[in-house]
Design an enzyme around this catalytic site. Structure first.
Site, mmCIF file in Angstrom:
data_model
loop_
_atom_site.group_PDB
_atom_site.id
_atom_site.type_symbol
_atom_site.label_atom_id
_atom_site.label_comp_id
_atom_site.label_asym_id
_atom_site.label_seq_id
_atom_site.Cartn_x
_atom_site.Cartn_y
_atom_site.Cartn_z
ATOM 1 N N GLU A 93 -16.593 -10.706 -3.634
ATOM 2 C CA GLU A 93 -16.494 -11.397 -2.343
ATOM 3 C C GLU A 93 -15.627 -10.627 -1.345
ATOM 4 O OE1 GLU A 93 -18.022 -13.276 -0.571
ATOM 5 O OE2 GLU A 93 -19.275 -13.320 -2.360
HETATM 6 C C1 LIG Z 1 -18.884 -9.505 -11.947
HETATM 7 C C2 LIG Z 1 -19.328 -9.237 -10.558
HETATM 8 C C3 LIG Z 1 -20.052 -10.195 -9.867
HETATM 9 C C4 LIG Z 1 -20.500 -9.934 -8.569
HETATM 10 N N1 LIG Z 1 -21.292 -10.851 -7.931
HETATM 11 C C5 LIG Z 1 -21.927 -10.482 -6.783
HETATM 12 C C6 LIG Z 1 -22.937 -11.303 -6.214
HETATM 13 O O1 LIG Z 1 -23.214 -12.403 -6.690
HETATM 14 N N2 LIG Z 1 -23.603 -10.843 -5.126
HETATM 15 C C7 LIG Z 1 -23.325 -9.636 -4.555
HETATM 16 O O2 LIG Z 1 -23.975 -9.279 -3.580
HETATM 17 N N3 LIG Z 1 -22.358 -8.844 -5.059
HETATM 18 C C8 LIG Z 1 -21.659 -9.235 -6.160
HETATM 19 N N4 LIG Z 1 -20.702 -8.417 -6.702
HETATM 20 C C9 LIG Z 1 -20.350 -7.193 -6.017
HETATM 21 C C10 LIG Z 1 -18.967 -7.231 -5.388
HETATM 22 O O3 LIG Z 1 -18.935 -8.100 -4.292
HETATM 23 C C11 LIG Z 1 -18.580 -5.796 -5.062
HETATM 24 O O4 LIG Z 1 -18.320 -5.162 -6.298
HETATM 25 C C12 LIG Z 1 -17.387 -5.685 -4.147
HETATM 26 O O5 LIG Z 1 -17.722 -6.160 -2.881
HETATM 27 C C13 LIG Z 1 -16.874 -4.249 -4.019
HETATM 28 O O6 LIG Z 1 -17.922 -3.354 -3.791
HETATM 29 P P1 LIG Z 1 -18.057 -2.057 -4.736
HETATM 30 O O7 LIG Z 1 -17.972 -2.514 -6.127
HETATM 31 O O8 LIG Z 1 -19.252 -1.306 -4.322
HETATM 32 O O9 LIG Z 1 -16.757 -1.227 -4.417
HETATM 33 P P2 LIG Z 1 -16.597 -0.158 -3.219
HETATM 34 O O10 LIG Z 1 -17.088 -0.761 -1.951
HETATM 35 O O11 LIG Z 1 -17.180 1.131 -3.636
HETATM 36 O O12 LIG Z 1 -15.022 -0.038 -3.118
HETATM 37 C C14 LIG Z 1 -14.257 0.752 -4.049
HETATM 38 C C15 LIG Z 1 -12.778 0.651 -3.675
HETATM 39 O O13 LIG Z 1 -12.587 1.183 -2.354
HETATM 40 C C16 LIG Z 1 -11.886 0.249 -1.555
HETATM 41 N N5 LIG Z 1 -12.332 0.340 -0.174
HETATM 42 C C17 LIG Z 1 -13.582 0.354 0.300
HETATM 43 N N6 LIG Z 1 -13.580 0.427 1.638
HETATM 44 C C18 LIG Z 1 -12.279 0.426 2.019
HETATM 45 C C19 LIG Z 1 -11.609 0.478 3.282
HETATM 46 N N7 LIG Z 1 -12.278 0.512 4.435
HETATM 47 N N8 LIG Z 1 -10.265 0.466 3.267
HETATM 48 C C20 LIG Z 1 -9.555 0.400 2.129
HETATM 49 N N9 LIG Z 1 -10.145 0.361 0.918
HETATM 50 C C21 LIG Z 1 -11.481 0.376 0.866
HETATM 51 C C22 LIG Z 1 -12.232 -1.113 -2.155
HETATM 52 O O14 LIG Z 1 -11.256 -2.099 -1.817
HETATM 53 C C23 LIG Z 1 -12.260 -0.772 -3.637
HETATM 54 O O15 LIG Z 1 -10.959 -0.824 -4.166
HETATM 55 C C24 LIG Z 1 -20.186 -8.699 -7.962
HETATM 56 C C25 LIG Z 1 -19.428 -7.754 -8.647
HETATM 57 C C26 LIG Z 1 -19.022 -8.001 -9.921
HETATM 58 C C27 LIG Z 1 -18.256 -6.941 -10.652
#
Ligand SMILES: Cc1cc2nc3c(=O)[nH]c(=O)nc-3n(C[C@H](O)[C@H](O)[C@H](O)COP(=O)(O)OP(=O)(O)OC[C@H]3O[C@@H](n4cnc5c(N)ncnc54)[C@H](O)[C@@H]3O)c2cc1C
Length: 596
Positions: A443
């Protein structure tokens, strides 16, 4: 496996004594008839359902996990989940706060909120299935066409169908502007959607008749980035006009993720291969429509943090009273036993108090915001609605990030109370820690919440929303500043209010010169604001408890001790956080990436 008893006394304290919900709801024509007895009855029934039906499935659901059958793309949830969902639906729980026009019970969100705390305490993984459905309900309710509303809302409200949010793709999580799923318009007004989504919670399962996926995708020729994203309703089965299931839509679960926690919830890779969908919220307005879902989900994730904090605390407390090890430093407290119960030790108390204070602070905070949401939606005065909307917008990222960060700390401290037994699966504590970890990530990660708070909610409106909240704090300080008995709470509250104002101005000035200052300050800044919010509620709770501490009801004695602990042991973190937030961006950004 452990225990869960809904904390009805503290919920009632927050709702009736702190927030005076009955009086507040009387001002909202839609909820004017909701009295305290009705609220208490619902919470009592909710407490029974969650403790007796859901909690017994929490540990077994974690151990068993979900099963994916690659041959037919089905997912089977852990033993007992489906039956529990049937009971949940039959009892009418999904309808609690939903619109009566579509079959809902129309009760206030503030009541639903307390019920959701119980759901999350008893079984977070299970509760995500109905939790996501509720988010889908809110999104379609606000942005759906009349036809979409009459087709989907009754089924989501009854619980016959569940919902999901399909945003994330392999190459984009935080940065949804990069998403690639495509939607091709069809002659009949529908769209054919193709793409790959990952990490979709409750994406496929066996608990409901149909699943309503809300999917972000791009229309042909859509602008680049987040301005070119649209939202589509993509049901697993195409519904017939009478609501029965028609043809299977090609949106299939390709795999479920192996993961750290919430094993009872299916986290699915969803492949859309020309799946039929219908636009909701207008072309290229998808993120705007999805924000309804995302905001609901952010508040919901904060509640997940609260739920886990509470259940971990309850179990650690029982253990600390039962487990005997060593003697108290000031001499035996249980001389009839070979050692004292570990609750006599100061540091065990610190760990218990940490969880207790974080749970009670979060409960007050979340209930307050839920009530403001009820007022935002239903108050007859437009200015009140606007003020409440501003406050909810300001506080949503704080609920999401502050409570879930605290829950990680609290569940870990509660595990520590068990010593080595906390690390052993059979006691159930390590599950709470594992489950708590995801709440800081999905989220929008807690970093993203912090950027939203400081960048969008505060600096972009020149601090107007923060000032409105600050005025409430100031009014409380002025009204109680001369009450000597309250000075130990009001003084630190007032000091922190001043410091937040100064800190915000300082970061705002620096950000004019260098936007990286926002990113460097955001995370500690959000925690400082979180403490301002908690100080405000704890000071109010202390006032009530001081007035009633001699009533004979020991609840108030306990409340007062918790507030004192908070100001003595948790609040002081703000000094360090403010120093961190002020330290600027150079200590983070000066080093070239290849020199790390
Ligand atoms: C168990 C689980 C359930 C989930 N359920 C859903 C769901 O129902 N629907 C759905 O659509 N998604 C879902 N997700 C996805 C989840 O919302 C994303 O994993 C989350 O938004 C982070 O995206 P990412 O994993 O691609 O990380 P990334 O976007 O690649 O981020 C990696 C790191 O970089 C940091 N970062 C990125 N941009 C910035 C910035 N501008 N400034 C500072 N730091 C930054 C982030 O904070 C993070 O620490 C789920 C994930 C999991 C693991």
């Amino acid at each position: 496996m452990g225990q869960y008893i809904a904390p009805l006394r503290d919920m009632q304290f927050v709702l009736h004594e702190l927030l005076n919900v009955e009086e507040e709801l009387k001002q909202l024509p839609k909820h004017a008839d909701v009295d305290g007895d009705i609220i208490n009855q619902i919470l009592e029934e909710g407490g029974k359902f969650t403790a007796n039906v859901l909690f017994p499935l929490n540990h077994s659901g974690d151990r068993e996990g979900c099963h994916h059958d690659k041959t037919n793309h089905t997912v089977t949830t852990p033993k007992g989940f489906k039956e529990a969902y049937k009971q949940y639906v039959e009892a009418g729980w999904p309808a609690l706060s939903c619109d009566p026009e579509f079959g809902g019970q129309g009760l206030p969100l503030v009541v639903n909120n307390s019920f959701y705390e119980m759901l999350n305490s008893s079984n977070q993984a299970w509760s995500m299935y109905p939790g996501l459905s509720h988010g889908a309900y809110e999104c379609i309710h606000e942005h759906g066409t009349p036809e979409q509303k009459s087709l989907y809302l009754p089924k989501l409200i009854s619980g016959d169908w569940t919902g999901t949010m399909c945003l994330t793709e392999p190459h984009c999580g935080t940065d949804l502007g990069m998403l690639r799923s495509k939607a091709e318009p069809q002659a009949d007004g529908s769209y054919k959607i193709t793409g790959a989504k990952i990490f979709i919670s409750a994406g496929e399962h066996d608990m409901s008749e149909n699943i309503v996926h809300l999917v972000l995708a791009r229309l042909p020729g859509a602008p680049e980035g987040s301005k070119g994203i649209s939202l589509f309703i993509v049901p697993k089965y195409l519904p017939n006009a009478d609501g029965s299931n028609g043809e299977r839509n090609p949106i299939f679960c390709g795999a479920i993720e192996e993961k750290m926690g919430i094993h009872g919830n299916s986290t699915c890779q969803m492949n859309l291969d020309g799946a039929t969908g219908w636009l909701i919220g207008g072309p290229n307005k998808g993120l705007n429509a999805m924000f309804v879902f995302m905001n609901a989900a952010r508040l919901g994730v904060g509640m997940q943090g609260l739920g886990l904090t509470e259940v971990a605390y309850q179990n650690a407390l029982v253990y600390a009273k039962d487990r005997i090890q060593m003697r108290s430093l000031s001499g035996p407290k249980a001389p009839d036993k070979p050692a004292d119960p570990i609750i006599v030790h100061a540091d065990v108390r610190r760990m218990l108090f940490t969880a207790k204070a974080y749970a009670e602070g979060a409960r007050a905070f979340c209930s307050y915001v839920a009530l403001q949401l009820d007022k935002e939606l239903n108050h007859p005065d437009e200015q009140v609605r606007k003020d409440c909307a501003d406050e909810v917008a300001l506080l949503t990222p704080v609920i999401k990030a502050f409570i879930t960060d605290n829950a990680w700390t609290a569940t870990s401290e509660c595990l520590q109370v068990y010593g080595g037994h906390g690390f052993i699966a059979e006691w159930g504590m390590e599950q709470y820690v594992r489950d708590a970890r995801i709440n800081m990530i999905y989220e929008g990660t807690n970093t993203v919440q912090s950027l939203d708070l400081l960048g969008r909610k505060i600096l972009m409106d020149n601090g107007a929303k923060l000032r409105k909240f600050g005025a409430k704090v100031q009014a409380f300080v002025e009204a109680n500043g001369t009450n000597e008995a309250l000075a130990e709470f009001v003084t630190p509250l007032a000091e922190l209010g001043d410091k937040v104002t100064k800190l915000t101005m300082e970061i705002g000035m620096k950000a004019f010169q260098n936007p990286d200052e926002v990113g460097a300050a955001a995370v500690p800044y959000l925690r400082v604001v979180g403490h301002l919010v908690y100080s405000y509620f704890f000071a109010q709770m202390a006032k009530i408890a001081l007035e009633k501490q001699d009533s004979g009801d020991k609840f108030y004695v306990s409340k007062l001790a918790t507030v004192r602990f908070y100001f003595a042991r948790l609040y002081p973190e703000t000094a360090m956080l403010i120093r961190q937030a002020r330290s600027g961006s150079a200590n983070l950004l000066a080093l070239e990436a290849d020199l790390f």
